[in-house]
Design a protein around this motif. Structure first.
Motif, short mmCIF file in Angstrom:
data_model
loop_
_atom_site.label_atom_id
_atom_site.label_comp_id
_atom_site.label_asym_id
_atom_site.label_seq_id
_atom_site.Cartn_x
_atom_site.Cartn_y
_atom_site.Cartn_z
N MET A 82 34.20 32.45 34.88
CA MET A 82 35.25 33.43 35.17
C MET A 82 35.71 33.27 36.61
O MET A 82 34.90 33.14 37.52
CB MET A 82 34.70 34.83 34.93
CG MET A 82 35.69 35.92 35.11
SD MET A 82 34.93 37.49 34.64
CE MET A 82 36.29 38.55 34.94
N GLU A 83 36.98 33.29 36.79
CA GLU A 83 37.55 33.15 38.13
C GLU A 83 37.41 34.46 38.89
O GLU A 83 36.99 35.46 38.34
CB GLU A 83 39.03 32.80 37.99
CG GLU A 83 39.28 31.57 37.15
CD GLU A 83 40.69 31.55 36.60
OE1 GLU A 83 41.61 31.98 37.28
OE2 GLU A 83 40.83 31.09 35.47
N LYS A 84 37.77 34.43 40.16
CA LYS A 84 37.78 35.67 40.93
C LYS A 84 38.84 36.59 40.33
O LYS A 84 40.01 36.23 40.26
CB LYS A 84 38.11 35.39 42.40
CG LYS A 84 37.06 34.59 43.12
CD LYS A 84 37.31 34.54 44.60
CE LYS A 84 38.45 33.61 44.92
NZ LYS A 84 38.68 33.41 46.35
N THR A 85 38.41 37.76 39.88
CA THR A 85 39.31 38.67 39.18
C THR A 85 39.34 40.03 39.86
O THR A 85 38.29 40.59 40.18
CB THR A 85 38.86 38.84 37.71
OG1 THR A 85 38.84 37.57 37.08
CG2 THR A 85 39.79 39.77 36.96
N TRP A 86 40.54 40.54 40.04
CA TRP A 86 40.71 41.92 40.46
C TRP A 86 41.18 42.71 39.25
O TRP A 86 41.94 42.21 38.41
CB TRP A 86 41.76 42.02 41.56
CG TRP A 86 41.21 41.90 42.96
CD1 TRP A 86 39.96 41.45 43.32
CD2 TRP A 86 41.87 42.24 44.17
NE1 TRP A 86 39.83 41.47 44.68
CE2 TRP A 86 40.98 41.96 45.23
CE3 TRP A 86 43.12 42.73 44.46
CZ2 TRP A 86 41.31 42.17 46.56
CZ3 TRP A 86 43.46 42.94 45.79
CH2 TRP A 86 42.56 42.67 46.83
N ILE A 87 40.70 43.94 39.18
CA ILE A 87 41.06 44.85 38.10
C ILE A 87 41.68 46.09 38.74
O ILE A 87 41.06 46.72 39.60
CB ILE A 87 39.82 45.25 37.28
CG1 ILE A 87 39.19 44.01 36.66
CG2 ILE A 87 40.18 46.29 36.23
CD1 ILE A 87 37.78 44.22 36.16
N VAL A 88 42.90 46.41 38.35
CA VAL A 88 43.53 47.63 38.84
C VAL A 88 43.58 48.62 37.68
O VAL A 88 44.05 48.32 36.60
CB VAL A 88 44.93 47.38 39.46
CG1 VAL A 88 45.89 46.78 38.48
CG2 VAL A 88 45.51 48.65 40.04
N VAL A 89 43.01 49.81 37.94
CA VAL A 89 43.00 50.90 36.96
C VAL A 89 43.79 52.02 37.61
O VAL A 89 43.39 52.53 38.66
CB VAL A 89 41.56 51.35 36.64
CG1 VAL A 89 41.56 52.43 35.58
CG2 VAL A 89 40.72 50.16 36.20
#
Length: 142
Positions: A1-8
């Motif tokens: 998995m790549e570097k992931t940002w999650i915006v909620v």
């Protein structure tokens, strides 16, 4: 998995997380708040609509008030996208996941620039902004 940002996010609050992989806990990056979206209608619209006087005849009509709620949503969505774009420019993530209620998800999509749009890997139309990290993970990784 790549570097992931999650915006909620919803129209009043946004939480941005970093996901190292599918099993490790999410790491909080930042939180943005927009308390103006919680104002009551009477606090936003303090006056009656203006009147328009036609010079050609003696008729008058009410001027339609702008949709302040929609304008506020777009302003907050732009603020969130600016924070995301700053992270993108600093190469802090490679992919992006977005979780928001349907109307606010549309505002976010409208506010994203082309480079940010290309990084979106997954979108979820759900209001999870007040949920625990484990519940957010269920919607994204299961």
């Amino acid at each position: 998995m790549e570097k992931t940002w999650i915006v909620v996010a919803d129209s009043s609050r946004a939480r941005i997380f970093y996901a190292a992989n599918r099993v490790k806990p999410l790491t909080a990056v930042t939180e943005l708040n927009f308390p103006e979206s919680r104002l009551r209608e009477q606090d936003i619209y303090t006056d009656r609509p203006g009147r328009l006087f036609e010079s050609a005849n003696e008729s008058r009509s009410a001027i339609e008030a702008p949709d302040i709620r929609e304008q506020q949503q777009l302003a907050f969505a732009r603020e969130i996208c600016e924070a995301l774009d700053a992270g993108r420019n600093r190469q802090r993530f490679e992919t992006l996941m977005v979780v928001a209620p349907p109307t606010f998800l549309g505002a976010l999509r409208q506010s994203m620039n082309h480079q940010l749009e290309k990084m979106v890997d997954k979108s979820v139309q759900k209001n999870l902004v007040n949920e625990e990290e484990a519940r957010i993970r269920e919607y994204l990784f299961d």
